[in-house]
Enzyme design. Structure first.
Site, PDB file in Angstrom:
ATOM      1  N   ASP A   1      -8.098  -5.124  -6.315  1.00 17.42           N
ATOM      2  CA  ASP A   1      -7.516  -4.130  -5.810  1.00 17.42           C
ATOM      3  C   ASP A   1      -8.083  -2.905  -6.397  1.00 17.42           C
ATOM      4  O   ASP A   1      -7.228  -2.534  -7.248  1.00 17.42           O
ATOM      5  CB  ASP A   1      -6.178  -4.380  -5.319  1.00 17.42           C
TER       6      ASP A   1
ATOM      7  N   HIS B   1      -6.102  -6.539  -2.189  1.00 20.34           N
ATOM      8  CA  HIS B   1      -5.015  -5.592  -1.554  1.00 20.34           C
ATOM      9  C   HIS B   1      -3.913  -6.226  -1.030  1.00 20.34           C
ATOM     10  O   HIS B   1      -4.166  -6.929   0.272  1.00 20.34           O
ATOM     11  CB  HIS B   1      -5.496  -4.505  -0.736  1.00 20.34           C
TER      12      HIS B   1
ATOM     13  N   SER C   1       0.711  -1.200  -0.094  1.00 19.40           N
ATOM     14  CA  SER C   1       0.071   0.050   0.042  1.00 19.40           C
ATOM     15  C   SER C   1       0.907   1.300  -0.096  1.00 19.40           C
ATOM     16  O   SER C   1       1.757   1.295  -0.877  1.00 19.40           O
ATOM     17  CB  SER C   1      -1.126  -0.084   1.383  1.00 19.40           C
TER      18      SER C   1
END
Length: 489
Positions: free
Chosen positions: A408, A429, A156
Site C-alpha cells: 500500500d 490497501h 484510509s
C-alpha cells in the site's frame, strides 16, 4: 494519483426519525437513522443543520454492557452492508459488540439543508465533532452509560479519523484500529510512486525487474510523443476523449494512464484482473510489440472493463465539472479536502519514479486554484496546520493500532512499528478490513490475529492489584490494559 483513484474507496465495502428508532433490526439487518448535526459545530450562532446518516446493528450485542464498535465513513458514501460483512463484524461477534457506522458529512446521503454542500463546513475537524455528537445521541437513545466502551475502526482517510478521534477525544473513544491511515499530511507525495515502483519489480507479488523496465520505457515513449506534439497518434492510441492540445491536457492524460498501475498496486488482490501480476504479464509480453504498444493495449483493456468510451484528456472539461457542485460529486468534495487539509499529490520528479514526467506537483496544485481559488501557498499552509493540529506521523496517543499493507503506497504516511503497528507482507490497501476467506494468505491471517489480540487486551477487565499494590501484566502494546475511559493506561 488522480482524484478518481483516490475515490476508489476500497472497501469491501429512508431516512428514519431517530426518535422512533427501534431497539434493533430483525435478523441482524442494520437499522438506518439520521441525526441532525450542527452545520458548524464551532459556531453555535450559525443555526443551520445537516442530516447525517448512520446505521446500527445489534445482532451480536450483549446488552447492556457490550462495547460499541463504531465504523467511520470517509470520502464516499456508506451502505448498510458495511455492518453485515468484514473483519469488524467478525470482531463484534466475538466480543458481543453493538455495531454502528457513521457516514461522513456531505458524502453519500449526509447533506446540508436542502441538499446543500457548503464546503466551508467540510473538514476532518467538523467530522470529528460529528462523531462526538453521534456518541451522545447513541448513548441517550440506547441507554448506555456515559463511560461506555467505544472502539473506532476505519480505513484510509476514515482510518486517520479513527486515530484522531482517539487522540482528540480519549474520554469518548477508548481505542482505535486505523487501517491504511494517512495521518501525516503532505503536499508532494512523491513517496507514493516509490512504493508502486518497488511492487512492480517484486517477484513475490508477480512483478519483476523486467516489468519495471518495460513500464519505465513505455512511459518514456509516451512522454516523448507528448513533448514532440505527436498528438494525433496519442489521441488515437489512447482513445482520448479529446486531443490533448490545451494547457494541462497532456498532464491529465498521463495522470489517468498512470492510475492504471497505481490502482493495480494499491488494490492488488481486490481486483484480480488488474493485479500487479496481470499487469506485469502484459507489460513483459513481447508478442504485443514495444513497451509503448503494450501500454496502449493495457489502457484499451482498462477502458473496456470499466465501461468507459474514452480516456479523459481535457483539463478544461475536468475543471468545469469539478466546479459544479453536483456534477463533480465526491471527486469535488475530496479535492476540496486535499486543497484545504491534506495535499496528497503524487509527483514524478526523480529517477525512482517509472511513470510520466508530466505528472507534476504544479499541475495538481493548479486544480485547487482553478476550481476553488485556493493558491499553492494556502494549500501548503493548510497542510502544515493539519500536521500541527494532529501531530503528523507521531500523535501523542495510546491504544491506537495502525495496520498497513506492505504494497500500500499510503503506508508511507501512516504510523506504527513493532508492538504499536502491524505491517502485512504482500497486502494492499485496507486488506485487513475485508471478510475472512479460506484462501487468505498466512500473513493476512496472522495480522488479523494480532488485531484481535490487541482488541481483546484492550477490552479485558482491569487487572486486580497484587500484594505490592501494583497492577498485573499489561496488554499487547506493553501497557496495562484496564479499559475504563477516560483514563489512558
Amino acid at each position: 494519483m488522480s482524484q478518481r483513484l483516490l475515490l476508489l474507496l476500497l472497501l469491501m465495502w429512508t431516512e428514519a426519525d431517530p426518535r422512533r428508532e427501534a431497539p434493533g433490526g430483525p435478523g441482524g439487518v442494520p437499522l438506518e437513522g439520521s441525526l441532525l448535526q450542527p452545520l458548524d459545530h464551532f459556531d453555535r450562532l450559525e443555526g443551520r443543520s445537516l442530516s447525517q446518516r448512520y446505521w446500527i446493528n445489534r445482532e451480536f450485542w450483549q446488552q447492556p454492557d457490550g462495547p460499541v464498535f463504531l465504523l467511520l465513513g470517509g470520502e464516499s458514501g456508506l451502505s448498510p452492508g458495511v455492518l453485515s460483512r468484514g473483519h469488524v463484524v467478525e470482531l463484534a461477534r466475538a466480543h458481543g459488540a453493538l455495531l454502528a457506522a457513521l457516514e461522513h458529512r456531505f458524502y453519500g446521503g449526509s447533506r446540508g439543508p436542502g441538499g446543500d454542500l457548503d464546503l466551508r463546513f467540510l473538514s476532518s475537524q467538523q467530522a470529528l465533532a460529528d462523531l462526538a455528537a453521534f456518541r451522545l445521541h447513541v448513548t441517550s437513545a440506547w441507554g448506555l452509560s456515559p463511560n461506555h466502551t467505544w472502539v473506532c475502526f476505519g480505513g484510509s482517510y476514515a482510518g486517520a479519523l479513527a486515530a484522531w478521534a482517539r487522540l482528540k477525544f480519549p474520554h469518548l473513544v477508548s481505542a482505535a484500529v486505523a487501517s491504511s491511515a494517512p495521518i501525516r499530511a503532505q503536499v508532494d507525495f512523491a513517496g507514493y510512486h516509490h512504493v508502486v515502483s518497488t511492487a512492480l519489480s517484486s517477484p513475490t507479488v508477480g512483478g519483476s525487474p523486467e516489468c519495471l523496465g518495460a513500464v519505465t520505457a513505455a512511459f518514456a515513449a509516451l512522454d516523448g510523443r507528448l513533448r514532440g506534439r505527436q498528438l494525433a497518434g496519442v489521441t488515437r492510441d489512447f482513445s482520448c476523449c479529446r486531443p490533448p492540445r490545451e494547457p494541462g491536457d497532456r498532464e491529465l492524460l498521463a495522470e489517468n494512464v498512470v492510475d492504471i498501475f497505481a490502482g493495480a498496486v494499491q488494490y492488488n488482490g481486490h481486483r484480480p484482473r488488474d493485479s500487479v501480476a496481470a499487469l506485469c504479464r502484459a507489460m513483459t509480453d513481447g508478442r504485443r510489440g514495444s513497451p509503448y504498444r503494450r501500454l496502449v493495449a493495457i489502457n484499451k483493456t482498462f477502458l473496456r472493463r470499466g465501461g468507459l468510451s474514452c480516456t479523459p484528456s481535457s483539463r478544461r472539461a475536468a475543471v468545469r465539472e469539478l466546479r459544479h457542485p453536483k456534477a463533480g460529486g465526491n471527486r469535488r468534495l475530496w479535492l476540496f479536502q486535499t486543497c484545504t487539509e491534506f495535499g496528497f499529490y503524487p509527483s514524478c520528479r526523480d529517477a525512482a519514479c517509472p511513470f510520466s514526467r508530466f505528472q507534476t506537483l504544479r499541475a495538481q496544485l493548479s486544480l485547487c486554484a482553478d476550481v476553488f481559488g485556493i493558491s499553492p501557498a494556502r494549500v501548503r499552509a493548510a497542510v502544515a496546520f493539519t500536521n500541527a493540529f494532529y501531530g503528523a506521523a507521531h500523535p501523542d496517543t495510546r491504544r491506537v493500532l495502525f495496520v498497513n499493507g506492505e504494497l500500500d503506497p499510503w503506508r508511507v504516511l501512516s504510523a506504527g512499528g513493532g508492538r504499536s503497528g502491524v505491517l502485512i507482507a504482500g497486502a494492499s490497501h485496507c486488506a485487513d478490513m475485508a471478510p475472512t476467506r479460506p484462501g487468505d494468505p498466512p500473513a493476512l491471517r496472522a495480522a488479523r490475529q494480532r488485531i484481535a489480540a490487541h482488541l481483546a487486551a484492550w477490552l479485558a477487565p482491569p487487572a486486580p492489584l497484587n500484594h505490592t499494590g501494583m497492577g498485573g501484566p499489561g496488554g499487547g502494546d506493553g501497557t496495562r490494559v484496564s479499559f475504563a475511559p477516560p483514563h489512558d493506561p
